[in-house]
Design a protein around this motif. Structure first.
Motif, PDB file in Angstrom:
ATOM      1  N   VAL A   1     -23.040  35.827 -37.143  1.00  0.00           N
ATOM      2  CA  VAL A   1     -21.599  35.785 -37.418  1.00  0.00           C
ATOM      3  C   VAL A   1     -21.352  35.712 -38.923  1.00  0.00           C
ATOM      4  N   ILE A   2     -22.150  34.913 -39.620  1.00  0.00           N
ATOM      5  CA  ILE A   2     -22.017  34.792 -41.080  1.00  0.00           C
ATOM      6  C   ILE A   2     -22.241  36.150 -41.741  1.00  0.00           C
ATOM      7  N   ILE A   3     -23.264  36.867 -41.287  1.00  0.00           N
ATOM      8  CA  ILE A   3     -23.595  38.171 -41.884  1.00  0.00           C
ATOM      9  C   ILE A   3     -22.456  39.170 -41.672  1.00  0.00           C
ATOM     10  N   ILE A   4     -21.925  39.227 -40.440  1.00  0.00           N
ATOM     11  CA  ILE A   4     -20.823  40.147 -40.150  1.00  0.00           C
ATOM     12  C   ILE A   4     -19.603  39.821 -40.997  1.00  0.00           C
TER      13      ILE A   4
ATOM     14  N   THR B   1     -28.905  42.285 -37.991  1.00  0.00           N
ATOM     15  CA  THR B   1     -27.475  42.241 -37.762  1.00  0.00           C
ATOM     16  C   THR B   1     -26.746  43.161 -38.723  1.00  0.00           C
ATOM     17  N   SER B   2     -25.842  43.994 -38.191  1.00  0.00           N
ATOM     18  CA  SER B   2     -25.030  44.866 -39.035  1.00  0.00           C
ATOM     19  C   SER B   2     -23.839  45.330 -38.211  1.00  0.00           C
ATOM     20  N   LEU B   3     -22.898  45.994 -38.871  1.00  0.00           N
ATOM     21  CA  LEU B   3     -21.709  46.474 -38.151  1.00  0.00           C
ATOM     22  C   LEU B   3     -22.045  47.662 -37.259  1.00  0.00           C
TER      23      LEU B   3
ATOM     24  N   ALA C   1     -16.866  28.392 -32.466  1.00  0.00           N
ATOM     25  CA  ALA C   1     -17.122  29.136 -31.227  1.00  0.00           C
ATOM     26  C   ALA C   1     -18.581  29.572 -31.146  1.00  0.00           C
ATOM     27  N   ALA C   2     -19.129  30.005 -32.294  1.00  0.00           N
ATOM     28  CA  ALA C   2     -20.540  30.409 -32.322  1.00  0.00           C
ATOM     29  C   ALA C   2     -21.454  29.204 -32.086  1.00  0.00           C
TER      30      ALA C   2
END
Length: 301
Positions: A218-221, A298-300, A183-184
């Motif tokens: 997306v990978i990081i999350i 990127t982070s939550l 999807a990404a």
């Protein structure tokens, strides 16, 4: 307050839409947290949570001083790290490979075949493993016997527990995890690839320079969530794969809590162990998110 109420009335359809989800989390996630008090009390079902005497951190101390404390921690962490190393990169690799397939029919067929095992229940999966790996009639052992003349009792050998657990997880979950990365990848601008082709970039080079950076958030999350959940291992499969002979490596915190809480009715002790596990996961999530935030955008939160 009045303005807020007017906004709610004006958009009441949206609030009605999220109401079931909101109620679900309140009823099944937040209200049960009241039961955490059991970990700090000598809980008796006849007295109830309020009526049971308060013992503070007694059961936490009992767990920390128990003879198998470090074995439980080691087994849980080792199994999850092993699983993370094997299963985390697989969906990324498969998604990148599928993304390069020009034929959409073939791509969708492979996708369907890959994520079909995800819908097999854990009980059925472990049952299949017992059938295929049976030392007397399993097809795997028949092949091994034809080659070497010996058989392997996989479920009675402690060294095979982790490989079997992780490889079965990879087979069952890789296809479903691929969906997220596919999807990404679908959001990548085709013009970037066209420009790279004009510049003479190979498929591998385009994957490294265009596709991987596109799915990196997306990978990081996913990595943050995986590392923050490192003390949690799927209870059902570990419990079903347990035998008296592999207990040294298969006894993890989740199976230990189940045996104490439901089979031995040690409610306070098992709640304390479960709460300890949840607190460790929460701390790990905070730390990993903080570290990632330091080195990327990127982070939550």
């Amino acid at each position: 307050m009045r303005i807020t109420f007017k906004k709610i009335l004006r958009n009441y359809q949206l609030y009605l839409l999220i109401m079931p989800t909101f109620l679900y989390f309140i009823i099944f996630k937040y209200i049960p947290m009241y039961g955490i008090l059991i970990a700090f009390k000598d809980y008796s079902p006849t007295k109830g949570i309020i009526g049971s005497p308060w013992v503070g951190f007694k059961y936490f101390e009992d767990f920390f001083n128990s003879f198998n404390f470090w074995d439980l921690i080691k087994n849980t962490v080792y199994l999850n790290i092993f699983q993370l190393i094997v299963t985390f990169p697989l969906p990324i690799i498969v998604a990148l490979m599928l993304n390069e397939l020009p034929n959409e029919k073939i791509k969708k067929t492979i996708q369907t075949i890959l994520y079909a095992p995800y819908f097999i229940s854990t009980v059925v999966l472990v049952g299949m493993m017992y059938v295929f790996l049976s030392p007397s009639s399993g097809i795997i052992n028949k092949i091994i016997q034809a080659i070497s003349g010996n058989t392997i009792d996989f479920f009675a050998t402690p060294g095979w527990f982790r490989p079997l657990y992780v490889l079965s997880s990879a087979w069952q979950g890789t296809g479903w995890g691929t969906v997220v990365y596919m999807a990404a990848l679908s959001s990548v601008d085709p013009q970037l690839h066209e420009a790279a082709i004009v510049d003479g970039a190979s498929k591998f080079k385009r994957t490294i320079v265009i596709d991987i950076p596109a799915i990196m958030p997306v990978i990081i999350i996913q990595l943050i969530l995986a590392l923050g959940n490192i003390m949690n291992v799927g209870f059902e499969k570990a419990y079903l794969m347990q035998t008296p002979l592999n207990l040294d490596v298969s006894e993890i915190i989740q199976t230990y809590v189940y045996k104490l809480g439901l089979l031995q009715a040690q409610y306070s002790f098992s709640t304390a162990v479960g709460l300890f596990n949840s607190v460790i996961n929460f701390i790990l999530l905070i730390i990993v998110n903080w570290i990632v935030k330091k080195f990327s955008e990127t982070s939550l939160w």
